[in-house]
Write a protein that holds these residues in place. Structure first.
Motif, PDB file in Angstrom:
ATOM      1  N   ALA A 186       4.756   0.842  14.111  1.00  0.00           N
ATOM      2  CA  ALA A 186       3.659   0.360  14.744  1.00  0.00           C
ATOM      3  C   ALA A 186       2.502   0.295  13.843  1.00  0.00           C
ATOM      4  O   ALA A 186       2.710   0.241  12.767  1.00  0.00           O
ATOM      5  N   THR A 187       1.044   0.117  14.568  1.00  0.00           N
ATOM      6  CA  THR A 187      -0.059  -0.275  13.432  1.00  0.00           C
ATOM      7  C   THR A 187      -0.380   1.190  13.140  1.00  0.00           C
ATOM      8  O   THR A 187      -0.066   2.086  14.081  1.00  0.00           O
ATOM      9  N   VAL A 188      -0.801   0.452  12.062  1.00  0.00           N
ATOM     10  CA  VAL A 188      -1.950   1.900  11.275  1.00  0.00           C
ATOM     11  C   VAL A 188      -3.070   1.655  11.039  1.00  0.00           C
ATOM     12  O   VAL A 188      -3.695   0.391  11.265  1.00  0.00           O
ATOM     13  N   THR A 189      -3.986   2.735  10.783  1.00  0.00           N
ATOM     14  CA  THR A 189      -5.634   2.621  10.644  1.00  0.00           C
ATOM     15  C   THR A 189      -5.561   1.742   9.758  1.00  0.00           C
ATOM     16  O   THR A 189      -5.357   2.274   8.343  1.00  0.00           O
ATOM     17  N   ALA A 190      -6.803   1.041   9.491  1.00  0.00           N
ATOM     18  CA  ALA A 190      -6.552  -0.428   8.346  1.00  0.00           C
ATOM     19  C   ALA A 190      -8.191   0.233   8.016  1.00  0.00           C
ATOM     20  O   ALA A 190      -8.825  -0.221   9.262  1.00  0.00           O
ATOM     21  N   THR A 191      -8.946  -0.056   6.783  1.00  0.00           N
ATOM     22  CA  THR A 191     -10.126  -0.080   6.598  1.00  0.00           C
ATOM     23  C   THR A 191     -10.240  -1.203   5.969  1.00  0.00           C
ATOM     24  O   THR A 191      -9.762  -0.870   4.325  1.00  0.00           O
ATOM     25  N   ALA A 192     -11.869  -1.852   5.859  1.00  0.00           N
ATOM     26  CA  ALA A 192     -11.945  -2.804   4.875  1.00  0.00           C
ATOM     27  C   ALA A 192     -12.773  -1.975   3.530  1.00  0.00           C
ATOM     28  O   ALA A 192     -13.237  -1.348   3.988  1.00  0.00           O
ATOM     29  N   ALA A 193     -12.272  -2.901   2.693  1.00  0.00           N
ATOM     30  CA  ALA A 193     -12.918  -2.792   0.726  1.00  0.00           C
ATOM     31  C   ALA A 193     -12.713  -2.939  -0.199  1.00  0.00           C
ATOM     32  O   ALA A 193     -11.910  -4.908   0.337  1.00  0.00           O
ATOM     33  N   ASP A 194     -13.007  -3.050  -1.118  1.00  0.00           N
ATOM     34  CA  ASP A 194     -12.658  -4.390  -1.957  1.00  0.00           C
ATOM     35  C   ASP A 194     -13.423  -5.488  -1.315  1.00  0.00           C
ATOM     36  O   ASP A 194     -14.542  -5.476  -1.655  1.00  0.00           O
ATOM     37  N   ASP A 195     -12.721  -6.725  -1.857  1.00  0.00           N
ATOM     38  CA  ASP A 195     -13.374  -7.436  -0.660  1.00  0.00           C
ATOM     39  C   ASP A 195     -13.146  -8.199   0.121  1.00  0.00           C
ATOM     40  O   ASP A 195     -13.212  -9.505   0.564  1.00  0.00           O
ATOM     41  N   ALA A 196     -13.348  -6.715   0.831  1.00  0.00           N
ATOM     42  CA  ALA A 196     -12.573  -7.809   2.304  1.00  0.00           C
ATOM     43  C   ALA A 196     -13.933  -7.417   3.727  1.00  0.00           C
ATOM     44  O   ALA A 196     -14.428  -5.923   2.929  1.00  0.00           O
ATOM     45  N   LEU A 197     -13.941  -7.890   3.940  1.00  0.00           N
ATOM     46  CA  LEU A 197     -15.193  -7.437   5.052  1.00  0.00           C
ATOM     47  C   LEU A 197     -14.683  -7.120   6.905  1.00  0.00           C
ATOM     48  O   LEU A 197     -16.217  -5.788   6.703  1.00  0.00           O
ATOM     49  N   ASN A 198     -13.649  -7.208   6.875  1.00  0.00           N
ATOM     50  CA  ASN A 198     -13.110  -6.610   8.317  1.00  0.00           C
ATOM     51  C   ASN A 198     -11.489  -6.333   7.768  1.00  0.00           C
ATOM     52  O   ASN A 198     -11.079  -6.637   6.801  1.00  0.00           O
ATOM     53  N   ALA A 199     -11.277  -5.472   8.509  1.00  0.00           N
ATOM     54  CA  ALA A 199     -10.062  -5.296   8.499  1.00  0.00           C
ATOM     55  C   ALA A 199      -8.913  -5.415   9.922  1.00  0.00           C
ATOM     56  O   ALA A 199      -9.746  -4.173  10.059  1.00  0.00           O
ATOM     57  N   THR A 200      -8.562  -6.206  10.061  1.00  0.00           N
ATOM     58  CA  THR A 200      -8.438  -6.496  12.011  1.00  0.00           C
ATOM     59  C   THR A 200      -6.778  -6.464  11.951  1.00  0.00           C
ATOM     60  O   THR A 200      -6.128  -7.049  11.438  1.00  0.00           O
ATOM     61  N   TRP A 201      -6.260  -5.430  13.220  1.00  0.00           N
ATOM     62  CA  TRP A 201      -4.876  -5.823  13.882  1.00  0.00           C
ATOM     63  C   TRP A 201      -4.788  -7.509  14.510  1.00  0.00           C
ATOM     64  O   TRP A 201      -5.666  -6.870  16.052  1.00  0.00           O
ATOM     65  N   TYR A 202      -3.886  -8.080  14.549  1.00  0.00           N
ATOM     66  CA  TYR A 202      -4.072  -9.406  15.431  1.00  0.00           C
ATOM     67  C   TYR A 202      -3.174  -9.235  16.178  1.00  0.00           C
ATOM     68  O   TYR A 202      -2.063  -9.030  15.996  1.00  0.00           O
TER      69      TYR A 202
END
Length: 238
Positions: A186-202
């Motif tokens: 299943a999906t897990v919690t993802a939080t954008a960091a470093d050079d990512a503006l967003n982290a999204t499950w599509y």
């Protein structure tokens, strides 16, 4: 000056094109005068390929074979790009690692993507392999740095080592990516960091479903990563 358009029949280096005048894509911080003052931490100090002393080793280690021209400069394995110079960390091949993370299965499965801060497009949460680092370690590191997701205990399926159509590539510097597939229940919690503006499950039941979801969100899929994602989804559908 605009980028030189390369007709398909002139891309091959074996085809003579005396009028070819590629655009120099080297950013100011990688110009010779700038490198003489300071070398950014993410790049090598060589201002031109002439300053590189280990071409034989680089060719031996290359994931995708390449040759040198009459000057001893590297040539993009797929031919002319319309750009010259360097906008990447190294002359010649630059190794990248792209972890494709899937949560769930079947039509309900989802894929984890980030919004890149350099081009503001949806992409695989990957990046460059560090000097002396193996690709499997880079897959885990990049994913964790950009999304906070730790898959160090998971065994991925390596899908391939491919030239990607990276926006920074030139005739003398390009990207070869090791892409790998991680499948989670299943999906897990993802939080954008470093050079990512967003982290999204599509939604990723199919490539069409993914592209529709990204478009509906008012975003764009990074074209260079589309073939990698399409191959992963095709593998899951087998």
């Amino acid at each position: 000056m605009t980028e030189t358009t390369v007709p398909a029949n002139l891309r091959d280096w074996a085809v003579a094109w005396p009028q070819y005048t590629p655009l120099d894509a080297t950013p100011p911080e990688l110009k010779p005068q700038a490198l003489a003052r300071e070398v950014p931490s993410w790049t090598e100090a060589a201002a031109t390929p002439d300053s590189v002393t280990d071409w034989a080793q680089r060719q031996k280690d290359a994931l995708v074979p390449f040759r040198l021209d009459h000057r001893g400069w590297p040539l993009h394995p797929q031919g002319r790009t319309g750009k010259c110079g360097r906008n990447l960390g190294k002359w010649g091949e630059n190794a990248a690692a792209d972890p494709i993370v899937i949560g769930g299965s079947g039509p309900d499965r989802q894929i984890l993507l980030i919004t890149r801060d350099d081009i503001c497009q949806e992409a695989i949460p990957g990046g460059m392999v560090d000097p002396g680092e193996a690709a499997p370690a880079a897959l885990v590191r990049e994913l964790h740095e950009e999304t906070g997701v730790d898959l160090s205990t998971h065994q991925p399926l390596i899908l391939g080592q491919d030239l990607v159509d990276d926006w920074r590539q030139t005739d003398q510097a390009w990207v070869v990516s090791t892409s790998a597939l991680y499948v989670l229940p299943a999906t897990v919690t993802a939080t954008a960091a470093d050079d990512a503006l967003n982290a999204t499950w599509y939604p990723a039941g199919s490539m069409a479903a993914l592209e529709t979801a990204i478009t509906d969100a008012g975003r764009t899929l990074y074209p260079a990563h589309r073939p990698l994602i399409a191959r992963a989804l095709s593998r899951l559908s087998q």
